[in-house]
Design a protein around this motif. Structure first.
Motif, mmCIF file in Angstrom:
data_model
loop_
_atom_site.group_PDB
_atom_site.id
_atom_site.type_symbol
_atom_site.label_atom_id
_atom_site.label_comp_id
_atom_site.label_asym_id
_atom_site.label_seq_id
_atom_site.Cartn_x
_atom_site.Cartn_y
_atom_site.Cartn_z
ATOM 1 N N ARG A 132 -39.135 10.834 10.918
ATOM 2 C CA ARG A 132 -39.147 9.722 11.035
ATOM 3 C C ARG A 132 -38.854 8.720 9.886
ATOM 4 N NH1 ARG A 132 -44.012 11.428 13.313
ATOM 5 N NH2 ARG A 132 -45.485 10.644 12.009
ATOM 6 N N LYS A 133 -39.448 8.805 8.690
ATOM 7 C CA LYS A 133 -39.304 8.867 7.350
ATOM 8 C C LYS A 133 -37.839 8.136 7.484
ATOM 9 C CE LYS A 133 -40.765 6.564 3.454
ATOM 10 N NZ LYS A 133 -41.176 5.606 3.595
ATOM 11 N N GLU A 134 -37.271 9.534 7.538
ATOM 12 C CA GLU A 134 -35.275 9.621 6.938
ATOM 13 C C GLU A 134 -35.098 8.334 8.418
ATOM 14 O OE1 GLU A 134 -32.084 12.962 7.017
ATOM 15 O OE2 GLU A 134 -33.546 13.065 8.679
ATOM 16 N N SER A 135 -35.254 8.663 9.326
ATOM 17 C CA SER A 135 -34.837 8.018 10.943
ATOM 18 C C SER A 135 -34.760 5.913 10.207
ATOM 19 C CB SER A 135 -35.614 7.399 12.422
ATOM 20 O OG SER A 135 -34.777 9.417 12.356
ATOM 21 N N GLN A 136 -35.893 5.877 9.379
ATOM 22 C CA GLN A 136 -35.996 4.500 9.088
ATOM 23 C C GLN A 136 -35.208 4.152 7.601
ATOM 24 O OE1 GLN A 136 -40.557 4.215 7.274
ATOM 25 N NE2 GLN A 136 -39.670 2.823 5.624
ATOM 26 N N TYR A 137 -34.702 4.952 6.813
ATOM 27 C CA TYR A 137 -34.091 5.036 5.516
ATOM 28 C C TYR A 137 -32.438 4.964 6.925
ATOM 29 C CZ TYR A 137 -37.249 6.599 1.439
ATOM 30 O OH TYR A 137 -38.146 6.398 0.782
ATOM 31 N N TYR A 138 -32.499 5.392 7.110
ATOM 32 C CA TYR A 138 -31.136 4.855 7.588
ATOM 33 C C TYR A 138 -30.976 3.694 8.599
ATOM 34 C CZ TYR A 138 -28.744 9.526 7.023
ATOM 35 O OH TYR A 138 -27.891 10.346 5.981
ATOM 36 N N ARG A 139 -32.565 3.216 9.086
ATOM 37 C CA ARG A 139 -32.229 2.041 9.751
ATOM 38 C C ARG A 139 -32.072 0.897 8.900
ATOM 39 N NH1 ARG A 139 -36.064 4.465 13.154
ATOM 40 N NH2 ARG A 139 -37.830 3.575 11.803
ATOM 41 N N GLN A 140 -32.890 1.052 7.779
ATOM 42 C CA GLN A 140 -32.720 -0.229 6.659
ATOM 43 C C GLN A 140 -31.592 -0.280 6.605
ATOM 44 O OE1 GLN A 140 -35.401 1.781 4.041
ATOM 45 N NE2 GLN A 140 -37.276 -0.030 5.106
ATOM 46 N N PHE A 141 -30.748 0.967 5.576
ATOM 47 C CA PHE A 141 -29.517 0.965 5.420
ATOM 48 C C PHE A 141 -28.300 0.183 6.196
ATOM 49 C CE2 PHE A 141 -31.078 3.650 1.456
ATOM 50 C CZ PHE A 141 -29.773 3.173 1.262
ATOM 51 N N ALA A 142 -29.094 0.708 7.519
ATOM 52 C CA ALA A 142 -28.218 0.459 9.012
ATOM 53 C C ALA A 142 -28.264 -1.790 8.876
ATOM 54 C CB ALA A 142 -27.772 0.652 10.019
ATOM 55 N N SER A 143 -29.101 -1.943 8.744
ATOM 56 C CA SER A 143 -29.383 -3.237 8.899
ATOM 57 C C SER A 143 -29.089 -3.773 7.172
ATOM 58 C CB SER A 143 -30.920 -3.698 9.103
ATOM 59 O OG SER A 143 -31.659 -2.834 9.582
ATOM 60 N N MET A 144 -28.693 -3.231 6.103
ATOM 61 C CA MET A 144 -28.376 -3.937 5.066
ATOM 62 C C MET A 144 -26.492 -4.007 5.203
ATOM 63 S SD MET A 144 -27.987 -2.462 1.672
ATOM 64 C CE MET A 144 -26.619 -1.035 2.024
ATOM 65 N N GLU A 145 -26.081 -2.750 5.832
ATOM 66 C CA GLU A 145 -24.259 -2.898 6.185
ATOM 67 C C GLU A 145 -24.143 -4.204 6.969
ATOM 68 O OE1 GLU A 145 -22.885 -1.221 4.622
ATOM 69 O OE2 GLU A 145 -23.516 0.310 3.340
ATOM 70 N N GLN A 146 -24.851 -4.305 8.016
ATOM 71 C CA GLN A 146 -24.577 -4.910 9.223
ATOM 72 C C GLN A 146 -25.420 -6.719 8.536
ATOM 73 O OE1 GLN A 146 -27.633 -4.182 12.046
ATOM 74 N NE2 GLN A 146 -26.538 -2.915 13.414
ATOM 75 N N ALA A 147 -25.861 -6.692 7.888
ATOM 76 C CA ALA A 147 -25.756 -8.435 6.585
ATOM 77 C C ALA A 147 -25.213 -7.857 5.837
ATOM 78 C CB ALA A 147 -27.155 -8.031 6.230
ATOM 79 N N ILE A 148 -24.586 -7.095 5.120
ATOM 80 C CA ILE A 148 -23.473 -7.315 4.214
ATOM 81 C C ILE A 148 -21.875 -7.748 4.684
ATOM 82 C CG2 ILE A 148 -21.737 -6.065 2.799
ATOM 83 C CD1 ILE A 148 -24.943 -5.128 1.224
#
Length: 520
Positions: A486-502
């Motif tokens: 679950r933690k790994e999935s959370q990290y990827y979601r956070q990076f995905a959100s960051m990528e979308q924001a950028i």
């Protein structure tokens, strides 16, 4: 760790997202890795305890069991002046001495031996090549067999059909496989020897109670078959066995159904009569004497096995610990060769049982038992008194055998030596022999080892102490593995959100740039 979400790996930021997440997860996985290593260590510990359980049980069931047997100490040399007629062997209860044994008559089975009848075993009995032995018509024979010493009048009966299409070998087979109405074998043996040209029929057992009765075969056809084909004397169709007749130390014995018996704890086998050509009975002299060499060998073998077990115990509780060698993780194994893994695990497993309380207690109590005093009513009341002792405390309980002193004790008081080892009594009162004391020590140790880690062959997740620990660890590992996923999935979601924001920011910047004439 694996994730089921769509991963956006640095398309906007240019970051190596997978590498970053992997490093983050390596840090997050430290508690789980430690738990897995501890689980592996507990598994090795369970295996080690179970192996000790097996080893101690084998020592108790084999070595100690044999040292409790009377035959271990009562060993004899047996000679016979007429070995071809009378042979003997001893048991643990034999009495040494010189015995006179004469054989007047051997036990024999009930038997018929036919006269010479030339038969071709490959031809049927109805074939004319059989000559006067030819069977001209189908017939049958009835056989009564007596073979019960406790009930001499009881017999088994069987009728055997004989056909002209049978060979003599077929007849032999039918007799050998014959069973009565209850399906019980007649226990007879038939044989036709083409070289001797003789048919033989006999009971498997010997003794006066055995008898074969063919007298019910009164028809002309059956009489002709018995006489012409089998070569039997039809005037005497009852054969009886006989008992052995021996004279032991002047006492005549006539009730032996077999050619072997046990007297004075000595196992005698009678092979031929001891009667000379003039009919004189010539007794055989059988001498049974103590054999201290064999007793010494048995005791020395025991001491050697005891020393080996004690040394193994001492090594286990003193084995060095290599704290830098932890159980390998799967990732570490993948980077090493099989030889490197093997060498690493030798160090990782070393010292698992260092200072172990169960094994230390077993070793100490075994040493105490081997130096104990046994109340056996003799000056030979300890192993040291018969020449078995340690030379120095540095030997850590290892025993040495003074063979000369041991031989003297065995020759002087063999009964005391046996009691010193195998006497059954009460340990608290000093009346239990050494073997019983050690057996009690091992029994208690095996019980503690079983409670600690269970038996070899059982699931390691049993109800033993370590079994419960392993079960709890496996539950924790499953829980932490799911948490990390679950933690790994959370990290990827956070990076995905960051990528979308950028990405969104980049798009807006590009639009503003264009509106401000950046493209002019």
């Amino acid at each position: 760790m694996n994730s089921s979400i769509t991963r956006l790996t640095g398309f906007a930021s240019g970051l190596d997202t997978d590498s970053i997440v992997k490093k983050l997860m390596n840090a997050e996985s430290i508690p789980l890795n430690k738990l897995k290593q501890n689980q592996q260590k507990q598994t090795w510990l369970s295996d080690a305890y179970r192996q000790w359980n097996t080893d101690l049980l084998a020592f108790r069931s084999n070595t100690l069991f044999n040292m409790n047997l009377s035959k271990t100490y009562n060993t004899f040399t047996v000679t016979s002046s007429q070995e071809n007629s009378v042979s003997a062997s001893t048991s643990g209860s034999s009495l040494a001495g010189t015995y006179s044994v004469a054989v007047k008559q051997l036990a024999s089975s009930a038997a018929f031996t036919g006269s010479k009848v030339p038969l071709d075993p490959t031809k049927t009995l109805g074939n004319t090549v059989q000559g006067s032995a030819q069977l001209t018509a189908d017939t049958s024979i009835t056989m009564d067999v007596y073979n019960d010493p406790k009930n001499p009048s009881a017999f088994q009966s069987m009728t055997i059909d004989i056909k002209t299409t049978d060979t003599i070998n077929d007849v032999v087979s039918k007799i050998n496989n014959a069973k009565d109405s209850n399906g019980k074998s007649l226990s007879v043996q038939a044989f036709y020897d083409p070289t001797l040209q003789q048919f033989i029929l006999k009971t498997k057992e010997t003794g006066a109670a055995t008898k074969i009765d063919l007298s019910k075969n009164t028809s002309a056809a059956s009489q002709a078959f018995l006489s012409n084909t089998l070569g039997l004397d039809t005037t005497n169709l009852v054969a009886s066995g006989q008992n052995a007749n021996i004279i032991f130390n002047g006492n005549e014995i006539t009730n032996l159904a077999a050619n072997n018996t046990t007297i004075m704890g000595i196992n005698f086998t009678f092979k031929s009569t001891t009667v000379d050509a003039n009919g004189n009975v010539m007794p055989s002299t059988v001498t049974v004497s103590q054999n201290p060499d064999e007793v010494i060998k048995n005791i020395k073998d025991f001491v050697d096995k005891y020393n080996s077990l004690l040394e193994k115990l001492n090594n286990a509780v003193q084995e060095p610990i290599y704290r830098d060698y932890l159980p390998l993780l799967d990732e570490q194994r993948s980077e090493m060769s099989e030889k490197q893994i093997e060498m690493w695990e030798v160090k990782a497993k070393s010292g698992l049982l260092r200072s172990d309380s169960i094994l230390t207690d077993i070793a100490n109590k075994m040493r105490n038992a081997m130096t104990s005093i046994v109340d056996n009513g003799s000056p030979y009341y300890s192993l040291a008194s018969i020449g078995i002792s340690s030379k120095s405390y540095q030997d850590k309980g290892k025993l040495y055998v003074d063979e000369a002193k041991l031989r003297e004790a065995i020759q002087t008081d063999p009964n005391a030596v046996e009691k010193l080892f195998s006497q059954l009594g009460d340990t608290s009162k000093g009346t239990n022999g050494v073997i019983k004391q050690i057996s009690n020590v091992l029994q208690d140790g095996i019980k503690k080892l079983t409670n600690k880690a269970g038996y070899t062959g059982n699931s390691q997740y049993d109800q033993s102490v370590i079994g419960k620990i392993l079960s709890n660890m496996q539950t924790d590992i499953t829980r932490q593995t799911e948490k990390l996923s679950r933690k790994e999935s959370q990290y990827y979601r956070q990076f995905a959100s960051m990528e979308q924001a950028i990405s969104k920011f980049n798009s807006q910047s590009s639009w503003l740039y264009q509106q401000m004439g950046g493209g002019m």
